[in-house]
Design an enzyme around this catalytic site. Sequence first.
Site, short mmCIF file in Angstrom:
data_model
loop_
_atom_site.label_atom_id
_atom_site.label_comp_id
_atom_site.label_asym_id
_atom_site.label_seq_id
_atom_site.Cartn_x
_atom_site.Cartn_y
_atom_site.Cartn_z
CG HIS A 1 -6.20 -0.63 -9.92
ND1 HIS A 1 -6.65 0.35 -9.45
CD2 HIS A 1 -5.79 -0.67 -11.15
CE1 HIS A 1 -6.94 1.31 -10.51
NE2 HIS A 1 -6.40 0.87 -11.40
CG ASP B 1 -1.24 -1.65 -16.67
OD1 ASP B 1 -1.79 -1.44 -17.71
OD2 ASP B 1 -1.39 -1.12 -15.62
#
Length: 423
Positions: free
Chosen positions: A357, A413
């Site tokens: 991320h 996700d």
Amino acid sequence: MATVNGAVGKPQHISKMIESTKMNGNQAQDAAGRADTPVSSDTPDYLHVFDSRTCNIHHIPVSDGFVRGSDLSTIAAPVKGNSGRMQKLAVLDPGFQHTACKESGITFIDGEKGELRYRGVRIEDLFHDHDFDSTLHLLLWGRLPTNDEKIAFERRIFEAATPPQEVCDVIRKLPKNTDFISMFLTGLSTYMGADEEMTRSRHQAVMTYHKNMKATDDAIIRCFAYVSATLATVYCHVKGVELHPPKEGLTLVENFLHMIGMEDPDKKVSRTIDRLSINMADHELSCSTAAFLHVASSLTDPMTCLLTAISAASGPLHGGALEVCYQGLELIGSVENVPAYIAAVKAKKFRLFGYGHRVYKTQDPRAALTKELMEEHREAIAANPLLQIAVEIDRQANTDPYFVERKLKLNADFYGCFVYIAL
């Protein structure tokens, strides 16, 4: 002799500035040593910048860990080949990784600790103790609603949630295999065209929403309703089922399920969607938020801004990552292929969606909450043959030095797609 050109104060000789800095530091130390002389916390901080092009030193104010671009632009140097013309300093920061376009008290993230807060409230507390409607109220007005405020808020959304006939007609004219985002944006654009206030606002000299918070809030609440109703209309068109009118007294998610005709007597589905929505409600200056703010700066209506944000969010490096992550698991095919896939990722031949991320250098706090939802839907998720592939990727990436050294951790996700499919 070089001089100091700063955003504050007059130019000084370098030697004088250094001596002044030393004196201020000594005075602060002396004061700290005397119990009866408190050290002021209001003393301004400065970033001292030496410009080798001009041999000038600039002192730039530092506030709450940031400097203002307007202060940096006070630094200038002659243009090469044209000594009579000065060029102001600009900052190049692709991806806004080190740049904020505005101050905000909405969302706070500590990427090193893995913390996420909305208006000061921990994401974990919202996830466990509140629903999506309360979270929307918190994000919009800065506080969680009372019971009466929540009821009134949901009533206002309900009142705008019946899609006009033209919205239903335009969606039903699209082939059922049309890309979802295309159908969604088409429906929302038509919805916006049916909103006379928003349409008028773009064609009149008096700004409808600028410095008019009531009109802006009302329009934003209508946008919540438009999004939910359009999603329901698209779903019913694709599935070939009847679209039901909204029902008063339900939450935003409950009304969506009611409109698509889904029975949810124990509220298990609505509570799951609620918490998935809380997880994704806001995330500081994301790509879609930046796009929204860019368009909002033109003083257009909220729905136009939202359409832009949704378009930005549809990309595979943003909201579209959820679907791409699942497709990546399908591409791998079996657990036996995971080592080869991990090797290809490390060789930069493939991207491992769902891992790493831009903000978090430890596990995304939303990922842990998603795992809780997976446990609640364990039976349905366990039946998915791709789950074992995901688990093996997670196991290998958690111990592989390539991922560990780069602090590439699981994000929201990776497992989120399994929860949506289970529903």
